[in-house]
Motif scaffolding. Structure first.
Motif, PDB file in Angstrom:
ATOM      1  N   LYS A 213     -10.035   3.436  -6.289  1.00 14.08           N
ATOM      2  CA  LYS A 213      -9.441   2.123  -5.713  1.00 14.08           C
ATOM      3  C   LYS A 213      -8.150   2.033  -5.035  1.00 14.08           C
ATOM      4  O   LYS A 213      -8.099   1.796  -4.080  1.00 14.08           O
ATOM      5  CB  LYS A 213      -9.393   1.170  -7.153  1.00 14.08           C
ATOM      6  CG  LYS A 213      -8.787   0.137  -6.700  1.00 14.08           C
ATOM      7  CD  LYS A 213      -8.466  -0.819  -8.015  1.00 14.08           C
ATOM      8  CE  LYS A 213      -8.045  -2.332  -7.742  1.00 14.08           C
ATOM      9  NZ  LYS A 213      -7.521  -3.156  -9.139  1.00 14.08           N
ATOM     10  N   LEU A 214      -7.335   2.992  -5.659  1.00 17.71           N
ATOM     11  CA  LEU A 214      -5.791   2.729  -5.080  1.00 17.71           C
ATOM     12  C   LEU A 214      -5.457   3.980  -4.066  1.00 17.71           C
ATOM     13  O   LEU A 214      -4.540   3.931  -3.443  1.00 17.71           O
ATOM     14  CB  LEU A 214      -4.664   2.538  -5.934  1.00 17.71           C
ATOM     15  CG  LEU A 214      -5.097   1.329  -7.084  1.00 17.71           C
ATOM     16  CD1 LEU A 214      -4.049   1.370  -8.145  1.00 17.71           C
ATOM     17  CD2 LEU A 214      -4.861   0.291  -6.253  1.00 17.71           C
TER      18      LEU A 214
ATOM     19  N   ARG B 232      -9.155  -0.351  -2.027  1.00 13.40           N
ATOM     20  CA  ARG B 232      -7.923  -1.047  -1.666  1.00 13.40           C
ATOM     21  C   ARG B 232      -7.684  -1.160  -0.148  1.00 13.40           C
ATOM     22  O   ARG B 232      -7.411  -2.303   0.448  1.00 13.40           O
ATOM     23  CB  ARG B 232      -6.756  -0.689  -2.334  1.00 13.40           C
ATOM     24  CG  ARG B 232      -5.507  -1.654  -2.134  1.00 13.40           C
ATOM     25  CD  ARG B 232      -5.783  -3.115  -2.427  1.00 13.40           C
ATOM     26  NE  ARG B 232      -6.191  -3.278  -3.870  1.00 13.40           N
ATOM     27  CZ  ARG B 232      -5.560  -3.511  -4.694  1.00 13.40           C
ATOM     28  NH1 ARG B 232      -4.186  -3.495  -4.718  1.00 13.40           N
ATOM     29  NH2 ARG B 232      -6.173  -3.674  -5.760  1.00 13.40           N
TER      30      ARG B 232
ATOM     31  N   ILE C 215       2.090   1.933  -3.356  1.00 15.08           N
ATOM     32  CA  ILE C 215       1.276   2.257  -4.301  1.00 15.08           C
ATOM     33  C   ILE C 215       1.067   3.914  -4.341  1.00 15.08           C
ATOM     34  O   ILE C 215       1.244   4.769  -5.253  1.00 15.08           O
ATOM     35  CB  ILE C 215      -0.028   1.845  -4.246  1.00 15.08           C
ATOM     36  CG1 ILE C 215      -0.315   0.309  -4.704  1.00 15.08           C
ATOM     37  CG2 ILE C 215      -1.281   2.689  -4.747  1.00 15.08           C
ATOM     38  CD1 ILE C 215      -1.464  -0.469  -3.924  1.00 15.08           C
TER      39      ILE C 215
ATOM     40  N   LYS D 153       0.730  -1.233  -0.028  1.00 16.26           N
ATOM     41  CA  LYS D 153       0.117   0.019  -0.006  1.00 16.26           C
ATOM     42  C   LYS D 153       0.813   1.439   0.144  1.00 16.26           C
ATOM     43  O   LYS D 153       0.628   2.216  -0.879  1.00 16.26           O
ATOM     44  CB  LYS D 153      -0.889  -0.069   1.176  1.00 16.26           C
ATOM     45  CG  LYS D 153      -2.070   1.094   1.176  1.00 16.26           C
ATOM     46  CD  LYS D 153      -2.960   0.773   0.120  1.00 16.26           C
ATOM     47  CE  LYS D 153      -4.115   1.840   0.241  1.00 16.26           C
ATOM     48  NZ  LYS D 153      -3.756   2.998  -0.614  1.00 16.26           N
TER      49      LYS D 153
END
Length: 983
Positions: free
Chosen positions: A344-345, A351, A327, A324
């Motif tokens: 999402k990210l 996520r 990202i 994470k």
């Protein structure tokens, strides 16, 4: 799950808002024209109808939907009917698309059929989603089911094709995949039935070379990868009809160097030896979707120990979290935003919710199978049920999850793109807002940010506790050879009396002089927890002593990275760990010898639930699952029992449970262990020696085991009883034994199972001296002989011991018969004067031969535990009354006996004094025996334990506590003399 048979015409009005009224009017005109040219429902010719207005708004908002309608107006032919059944029908059509319609079928035919079904499913699902007929939960489920059907049909088509080429033989013409050994797992959102509107699908494919369908096993390694290349092409190649799904097989083992399909055995070897933590997380959602479903389930069952480990793995959680962080670092998703935010990210995104659930599933799923859920929302509910998260957290994250999934779907519905990023452009952002049911961007942004911040807050509490001591309290530097003056000052402020010595010890850790700190990663983790660790030790009384005990623990630890990662991830556990080091040397030694035992401390129910029989039995069953070999089962039993004894000690140390409850819990634990051991022993004996006609075996609990008052260091006193049809008969096995030797062998094996030392230690020391005739008698006692001895030959002290007995485990009918014998003995008429004299003489003999060493010898002091137990036994035997519970099969503690039989012999004040003394002694004895290996001595006891004892007895210091014990003992002794005058 929500019903799916609603009609758009009933509920679509006002669900979305057109971006451009002119575009909406144009779309309405096209709908009206299509009514006549393509036979669409007449209602669509009415521009004022709610269904027409909704469709026009949807087409104005989504160029993809508008273009789909223009290319295939017939997709709206049933739009005035319930949409759910239409999609279900398309899923079924997709699943059977491998069946050739007359003759053989090439790849082109199935490609066309699947694409046409996908187009209809995607179009109708989008409209039902936008119109509120489907919630996101239904949308994701239907899309996932269609994807699974498409993959399954494609694989069946390829197997039929391979059979036609003579490469394989089909075992079933109606189900080509049946017993094929081909395993297709849906991964990620496909596995969890959570597909996005425009998702790629992630699959992995394994095959069994020895499966019955493969004619030449040597061809398998070339055949199946080739079939998978065709499968990918059939599903994702764009044709005039579009595509079915972009298909990704990169989640297979080592994708850079392995073929698209891998033998099952090779996959298992890879995961067991080289599998990565991110792969464990990925496999949480894995589900067999195509091919040999039974083989897929078997594969996942074999892989379960890799995914969900018996022992907790906090180093793995650090790895998951690092994904994470990467990202955020590489893609710039570090802040909550609206324009350009990745739902999402990005921060607060989907996520983070998935990681929130998955990491805790990895932590506890090995021990709590109920956490092994594929769907994220199911996992959140399961975590709540298991008390890993509270209900508010679970509900907030579930609501945010579905809100963000809805937004994600709308981003993708605009142009059928696999995107999760909100537009930077204001006009395009308004498009997403209106597709989501908001009239203005501001309203949408307010709802979006609220959900993102909720997720960010919950995720941060789980993962990102970044408090550091150095910046707030002072330096903490342990490099170099010389002491850093600022560090010494910080240590003094924290509460350490000898900061230079403490700094020297900590430098030893950082130099890697212990095995636990030799690796770079372990020292890195240790550095991260050092501020909190020192703050916690400093807050304890005699901080230096507590840290020195931790140093001794660390010096014997074979590896440290797991422990340090675990402590970093669990601040409350770190505080509990420090409390153990400062108050409980025995528990600290157990941790040092069995580092994995700390895993159980992470159970959220640890400090709130008393370990009942159901609680322990459920965990024991899960822990023993999969162990078939006798020796392995005994080792697992030792591990489980040691861990649970340790956890009961933790409950005592923290005050989460009292002495009486701990005694009962330790007894329940011993009962389960002996029950499991007896079952294993009988099974082993039967394999070698067979059975006797009508044989029955049971274990009778005596002593503290019988009265449910075990302590952490207690032996177990037992008698093995048996019965059979012919006491002179022999067993029917290959190595036949007569009855006495047979049941003697059972007893020997049971004692060995419980007390023989193995690599996992000893379950329990076993004492069988309370059987008839003591050590001179046979190891196993026939029920009739036991009854005869107790009724005719037993001494008073043996009946006193029998008053604590109860049938523990074994044959139910024999346990019932034994309980009846015990009750018959206990209600025998007795002369109370003789009984009192016998008991008083026994107490005097104990006092003479084994005097108390100090006031802290609570068992043997005048007025101590022995006096109270003898008082209770006198009341029990003197009453000549049966036990309160029918059949006498339940354990009665000393306190239970006082309550049941005491009022006949004592006034209320004396009875209450005895019970209060018993509670005080029991609390002290349970706590000290849980925390110490040797007897309690105030001048050598850890400071933390002294504090806990004073708190327990509500005394300001240990001197006051000694005075309380003296006064209590004097009062009990006076009562004893009244009832049982000493000779």
């Amino acid at each position: 799950m929500q019903e799916i048979d609603g009609r758009l015409a009933d509920s679509a009005a006002g669900r979305i808002f057109a971006l451009d009224e002119a575009a909406a009017r144009e779309a309405a005109g096209e709908l009206a024209e299509a009514v006549e040219s393509h036979g669409l429902p007449a209602v669509l010719a009415d521009a004022e109808a709610s269904l027409t207005a909704f469709l026009a708004a949807a087409f104005a908002l989504s160029p993809f939907l508008h273009d789909t309608f223009r290319s295939r107006p017939d997709l709206l032919c049933g739009i005035d009917q319930p949409i759910g059944p239409q999609i279900e029908a398309e899923i079924e059509k997709a699943r059977t698309a491998w069946i050739a319609e007359g003759g053989s079928q090439g790849d082109g035919e199935i490609m066309t059929r699947l694409r046409q079904s996908k187009q209809r499913v995607a179009f109708l699902t989008a409209l039902a989603d936008l119109g509120g007929i489907f919630k996101a939960e239904v949308t994701t489920d239907l899309l996932s089911r269609f994807a699974a059907a498409a993959v399954a049909a494609t694989l069946d088509h390829l197997l039929v094709s391979a059979a036609g080429e003579g490469k394989i033989r089909l075992l079933s013409s109606e189900d080509p995949s049946e017993n094929s050994g081909v395993v297709v797992l849906g991964m990620g959102k496909l596995g969890a039935n959570e597909l996005n509107y425009s998702s790629d699908i992630d699959i992995v494919v394994f095959f069994e070379p020895e499966a019955g369908i493969i004619i030449d096993p040597d061809d398998a390694r070339e055949l199946f990868p080739r079939l998978m290349r065709r499968l990918v092409r059939i599903l994702q190649e764009r044709t005039g009809d579009g595509y079915v799904f972009r298909t990704d097989l990169r989640l297979r083992p080592d994708p850079g160097s392995t073929p698209l399909a891998i033998p099952v055995e090779a996959a298992l070897i890879y995961y067991e030896s080289r599998g990565q933590n991110w792969e464990r997380a990925a496999f949480i959602k894995a589900r067999p979707i195509a091919g040999d479903i039974a083989a897929g389930e078997a594969f996942l069952s074999e892989l379960a120990p890799f995914i969900f480990r018996k022992y907790l793995d906090y180093a793995a959680i650090a790895d998951i979290h690092s994904i994470k962080r990467q990202i955020h670092a590489h893609k710039g998703f570090g802040l909550v935003a609206v324009h350009g935010h990745n739902v999402k990210l990005g921060r607060g995104g989907i996520r983070e919710i998935e990681f929130f659930a998955q990491t805790q599933q990895l932590i506890a799923g090995g021990r709590m199978p109920q956490l092994r859920c594929r769907r994220t929302v199911d996992a959140l509910d399961a975590l709540c049920e298991a008390r890993w998260v509270d209900r508010q957290t679970a509900d907030e994250l579930k609501a945010a999850y579905w809100f963000l999934r809805n937004v994600e779907h709308r981003i993708q519905m605009v142009r059928d793109e696999q995107s999760h990023i909100l537009p930077e452009d204001d006009a395009e952002l308004l498009r997403i807002a209106r597709m989501s049911g908001f009239q203005t961007t501001d309203d949408f942004a307010k709802a979006l940010v609220a959900n993102l911040k909720t997720v960010e807050k919950r995720y941060a509490r789980l993962f990102e506790r970044e408090l550091t001591l150095s910046g707030e309290t002072g330096n903490l530097v342990f490099t170099g050879e010389d002491d850093d003056p600022g560090t010494l000052e910080t240590l003094s402020k924290l509460g350490f009396e000898r900061p230079a010595d403490i700094a020297r010890i900590i430098r030893t850790w950082h130099y890697g002089r212990y095995r636990a700190t030799q690796s770079t990663k372990a020292r890195q983790r240790l550095t991260e927890i050092m501020p909190d660790l020192l703050a916690a030790f400093g807050a304890s009384r005699r901080a230096d002593e507590a840290l020195l005990r931790f140093d001794r623990f660390l010096s014997g630890l074979p590896a440290g990275i797991q422990l340090f990662s675990l402590l970093k991830s669990n601040p409350n556990l770190l505080l509990l760990f420090v409390e153990i080091m400062s108050a409980a040397p025995r528990l600290a030694e157990i941790i040092a010898a069995r580092a994995h035992i700390v895993d159980g401390m992470l159970d959220p129910a640890l400090l709130t639930e008393i370990p009942t029989r159901d609680y322990l039995a459920g965990r024991l069953e899960a822990f023993m699952a999969g162990a078939e070999i006798y020796e392995e089962r005994l080792d697992r039993l030792r591990i489980f029992t040691a861990e649970q004894r340790f956890l009961i000690g933790i409950r005592l140390l923290t005050g989460a449970t009292g002495g009486f409850a701990a005694g009962r819990a330790l007894t329940v634990l011993a009962t389960l262990a002996i029950e499991e051991a007896l079952a294993g022993v009988l099974s082993e004996i039967e394999q070698s020696h067979g059975k006797l006609e009508g044989q029955r075996v049971a274990v009778l609990a005596m002593g503290k085991l019988g009265s449910a008052e075990l302590t952490a260091g207690s032996d177990v006193d037992v008698i093995v009883l048996y019965d059979c049809d012919d006491p002179l008969g022999s067993s029917d096995g290959p190595k036949s034994l007569d009855a006495p030797r047979y049941f003697g062998r059972v007893t020997q094996r049971l004692v060995a199972a419980l007390s023989a030392p193995t690599a996992e230690g000893v379950l329990y020391e076993v004492d069988m001296r309370l059987r008839p005739s003591g050590n001179a008698g046979p190891l196993a006692t026939r029920l009739a002989a036991f009854e005869k001895y107790q009724l005719n030959d037993a001494w008073t002290w043996e009946h006193m011991a029998l008053s604590r007995a109860h049938p523990l485990c074994g044959d139910a009918s024999l346990m019932k018969d034994a309980a009846a014998v015990i009750d018959a003995v206990l209600v025998k008429p007795r002369d109370r004067g003789t009984l009192a004299r016998d008991i008083a003489e026994m107490r005097a003999r104990i006092e003479r031969d084994k005097p108390a060493k100090s006031i802290w010898d609570l068992k043997l002091i005048a007025g101590g535990l022995v006096d109270i137990e003898f008082i209770a036994q006198f009341c029990h035997l003197g009453s000549e009354q049966p036990r309160e519970k029918a059949g006498g099969g339940e354990a009665m503690s000393t306190d239970d006996v006082l309550v049941r039989f005491g009022p006949e012999f004592m006034n209320a004040g004396d009875l209450e004094a005895c019970r209060k003394a018993l509670a005080l002694y029991t609390d002290i004895a349970q706590l000290t025996r849980a925390c110490l290996n040797t007897g309690f001595k105030p001048d050598t006891a850890p400071a933390g334990l002294l504090d806990r004892l004073c708190k327990l007895s509500d005394c300001p210091d240990i001197d006051a506590m000694e005075a309380l014990i003296t006064d209590t003992a004097d009062e009990v002794r006076a009562i004893f003399k009244k009832l049982l005058p000493l000779a």
